[in-house]
Design a protein around this motif. Structure first.
Motif, short mmCIF file in Angstrom:
data_model
loop_
_atom_site.label_atom_id
_atom_site.label_comp_id
_atom_site.label_asym_id
_atom_site.label_seq_id
_atom_site.Cartn_x
_atom_site.Cartn_y
_atom_site.Cartn_z
N GLY A 66 0.94 -1.26 -0.04
CA GLY A 66 -0.05 -0.08 -0.01
C GLY A 66 0.87 1.28 -0.09
N LYS A 67 1.79 1.31 0.79
CA LYS A 67 2.71 2.48 1.08
C LYS A 67 3.80 2.50 -0.30
N LEU A 68 3.96 1.62 -0.88
CA LEU A 68 4.93 1.67 -2.15
C LEU A 68 3.83 2.50 -3.30
N PHE A 69 2.80 1.89 -3.30
CA PHE A 69 1.75 2.36 -4.21
C PHE A 69 1.73 3.91 -4.05
N ALA A 70 1.39 4.20 -2.70
CA ALA A 70 1.14 5.75 -2.47
C ALA A 70 2.54 6.50 -2.62
N GLY A 71 3.49 5.84 -2.41
CA GLY A 71 4.66 6.63 -2.65
C GLY A 71 5.04 6.92 -4.20
N MET A 72 4.78 5.73 -5.05
CA MET A 72 4.98 6.06 -6.40
C MET A 72 3.97 7.21 -6.82
N LEU A 73 2.68 7.12 -6.44
CA LEU A 73 1.78 8.10 -6.82
C LEU A 73 1.98 9.51 -6.47
N SER A 74 2.57 9.76 -5.21
CA SER A 74 2.69 11.00 -4.82
C SER A 74 4.28 11.56 -5.18
N GLY A 75 5.21 10.65 -5.33
CA GLY A 75 6.59 11.01 -5.59
C GLY A 75 7.24 11.32 -4.46
N SER A 76 6.76 10.94 -3.47
CA SER A 76 7.38 11.50 -1.84
C SER A 76 8.36 10.18 -1.59
N VAL A 77 9.66 10.64 -1.44
CA VAL A 77 10.71 9.73 -0.88
C VAL A 77 10.37 9.29 0.34
N ALA A 78 9.82 10.18 1.28
CA ALA A 78 9.62 9.73 2.68
C ALA A 78 8.47 8.52 2.77
N VAL A 79 7.39 8.39 1.99
CA VAL A 79 6.33 7.49 1.82
C VAL A 79 7.04 6.28 1.43
N THR A 80 7.79 6.38 0.30
CA THR A 80 8.70 5.24 -0.24
C THR A 80 9.42 4.52 0.68
N ALA A 81 10.12 5.26 1.42
CA ALA A 81 11.35 4.92 2.26
C ALA A 81 10.41 4.25 3.50
N ASP A 82 9.41 4.89 3.93
CA ASP A 82 8.48 4.00 4.93
C ASP A 82 8.00 2.82 4.40
N ALA A 83 7.63 2.53 3.26
CA ALA A 83 7.24 1.52 2.61
C ALA A 83 8.16 0.31 2.73
N PHE A 84 9.49 0.60 2.37
CA PHE A 84 10.35 -0.13 2.51
C PHE A 84 10.92 -0.59 4.15
N ASN A 85 10.39 0.31 4.79
CA ASN A 85 10.46 -0.07 6.32
C ASN A 85 9.79 -1.13 6.66
N ASN A 86 8.38 -1.03 5.98
CA ASN A 86 7.55 -2.17 6.51
C ASN A 86 8.01 -3.78 5.85
N LEU A 87 8.68 -3.22 4.62
CA LEU A 87 9.19 -4.52 3.97
C LEU A 87 10.34 -5.35 4.84
N SER A 88 11.15 -4.32 5.57
CA SER A 88 12.22 -4.89 6.61
C SER A 88 11.41 -5.50 7.76
N ASP A 89 10.40 -4.78 7.98
CA ASP A 89 9.74 -5.52 9.27
C ASP A 89 9.34 -7.01 9.06
N ALA A 90 8.63 -7.13 7.76
CA ALA A 90 8.29 -8.34 7.33
C ALA A 90 9.43 -9.39 7.53
N GLY A 91 10.59 -9.03 7.05
CA GLY A 91 11.91 -9.87 7.05
C GLY A 91 11.84 -10.13 8.89
N SER A 92 11.92 -8.98 9.59
CA SER A 92 12.03 -9.09 10.93
C SER A 92 11.14 -10.14 11.54
N SER A 93 9.97 -10.11 11.01
CA SER A 93 9.07 -11.07 11.56
C SER A 93 9.35 -12.51 11.21
#
Length: 360
Positions: free
Chosen positions: A17-44
């Motif tokens: 969801g965040k990756l889609f929102a980041g690409m849609l808005s062009g926000s590096v903060a949103v995109t970075a936050d998306a990959f933060n969640n991806l790392s959380d999945a790896g942490s799980s």
């Protein structure tokens, strides 16, 4: 396992969801936050693996089990948090150097708001379950979740501010989020490294140990308590139990055995108790009180135990251990000399003292 699987699913959905929102808005903060969640999945995934390894039965090479693998898993999760924070901070700095226009849409706001709600749920879930079962890796995951909540909130605020004011703070917010996540990761790392190094047990646990042992009337006191933590499911306790020297040795031994069983049943720990006979006649009590007073004059925090009074050619010889706190300015050798001189002056006896540190 179910907890880890839930974390993987939710974080994967948030990433998409965040990756889609980041690409849609062009926000590096949103995109970075998306990959933060991806790392959380790896942490799980790491946490699930840690649970599985920690749950292995004891074997000839690891007689205390594999419970500390959960601490290792928690440390890996913390390292991933720090790494992702560094990546976020770097992306933010790049955006500060080369600011770009960010497009804010209602869909972006909805996705980020939903992400905050999900992360708050994950924080509460991991915190409650982790505290209940004593899981360090789940507590680390809860720390990560609340960090993500703050990070996403900052990203959402920056998007709103940029949209309505035209001020581009996306890069600054991304950097702030990254630094905050690094801090949270370092805190989580400390919480997992500490039990691996061998941290002091909680005061409540120590008091429960004392209360359980002293519930047996044959035991007059306890000292030299040592607690070894081999994981949430394996804690070993050793201590010295003071018993009257004139008592029935078999009855006293039975009482000590019963205390060991009580510790195992009430606190779930493996207990080994050394039976320490003490003489408690009037003369010995007087000498002990005088010695304790002499020691207190050096430092109120110093206590004595294993007190013995024996006849010698010059009168009395007093032997005891002095428990001194960590962080004292004097060396053990200096303290030994000071205690010996003070006790000798107070009692008029020959003094044999051993200075030691407490483990609880």
């Amino acid at each position: 396992m179910a907890c880890g699987l839930l974390g993987i699913i939710l974080n994967a959905l948030l990433f998409a969801g965040k990756l889609f929102a980041g690409m849609l808005s062009g926000s590096v903060a949103v995109t970075a936050d998306a990959f933060n969640n991806l790392s959380d999945a790896g942490s799980s995934i790491v946490s699930m693996l840690g649970f599985k390894l920690a749950g292995q039965k004891a074997d000839s090479y690891h007689p205390f089990g594999h419970g500390r693998m959960e601490y290792v898993a928690g440390l890996i999760v913390a390292m991933l948090i720090v790494l992702m924070g560094a990546e976020l901070a770097q992306s933010g700095l790049e955006k500060i150097a080369e600011p770009q226009q960010v497009t804010f849409t209602a869909l972006t706001a909805v996705i980020l708001s939903a992400s905050i709600a999900v992360k708050l749920f994950m924080f509460a879930y991991n915190r409650v379950i982790g505290s209940r079962i004593g899981s360090v890796s789940m507590l680390a995951a809860s720390t990560d979740s609340i960090s993500d909540t703050a990070a996403t909130a900052v990203v959402l605020i920056s998007a709103v501010v940029s949209h309505f004011t035209g001020i581009q703070i996306d890069g600054w917010c991304g950097t702030a989020v990254g630094l905050f996540i690094i801090y949270a990761g370092c805190r989580a790392a400390y919480d997992t490294v500490s039990p691996l190094l061998g941290q002091r047990p909680s005061g409540e646990f120590v008091e429960n140990v004392k209360k359980t042992v002293l519930a047996h009337r044959e035991i007059e006191g306890v000292h030299d308590i040592v607690v070894h933590n081999y994981g949430p499911e394996c804690v070993m306790v050793t201590l010295h139990a003071e018993v009257p020297a004139e008592g029935d040795i078999l009855a006293l031994h039975d009482a000590v055995d019963a205390a060991e069983r009580d510790l195992e049943e009430t606190l779930g720990c493996i207990a080994t108790i050394h039976m320490d006979p003490v003489v408690n006649d009037a003369d010995t009590r007087r000498l002990r009180e005088e010695t304790a007073e002499a020691v207190k004059r050096i430092d109120q925090r110093i206590t004595i135990h294993d007190f013995r009074a024996a006849d010698c050619s010059g009168g009395k010889r007093l032997s005891f251990d002095a428990l001194v706190p960590f962080g004292m300015e004097k060396s053990d050798e200096e303290l030994t000399a000071m205690i010996r001189d003070s006790a000798a002056a107070e009692t008029g006896c020959e003094i044999d003292v051993k200075v030691e540190k407490g483990y609880v």
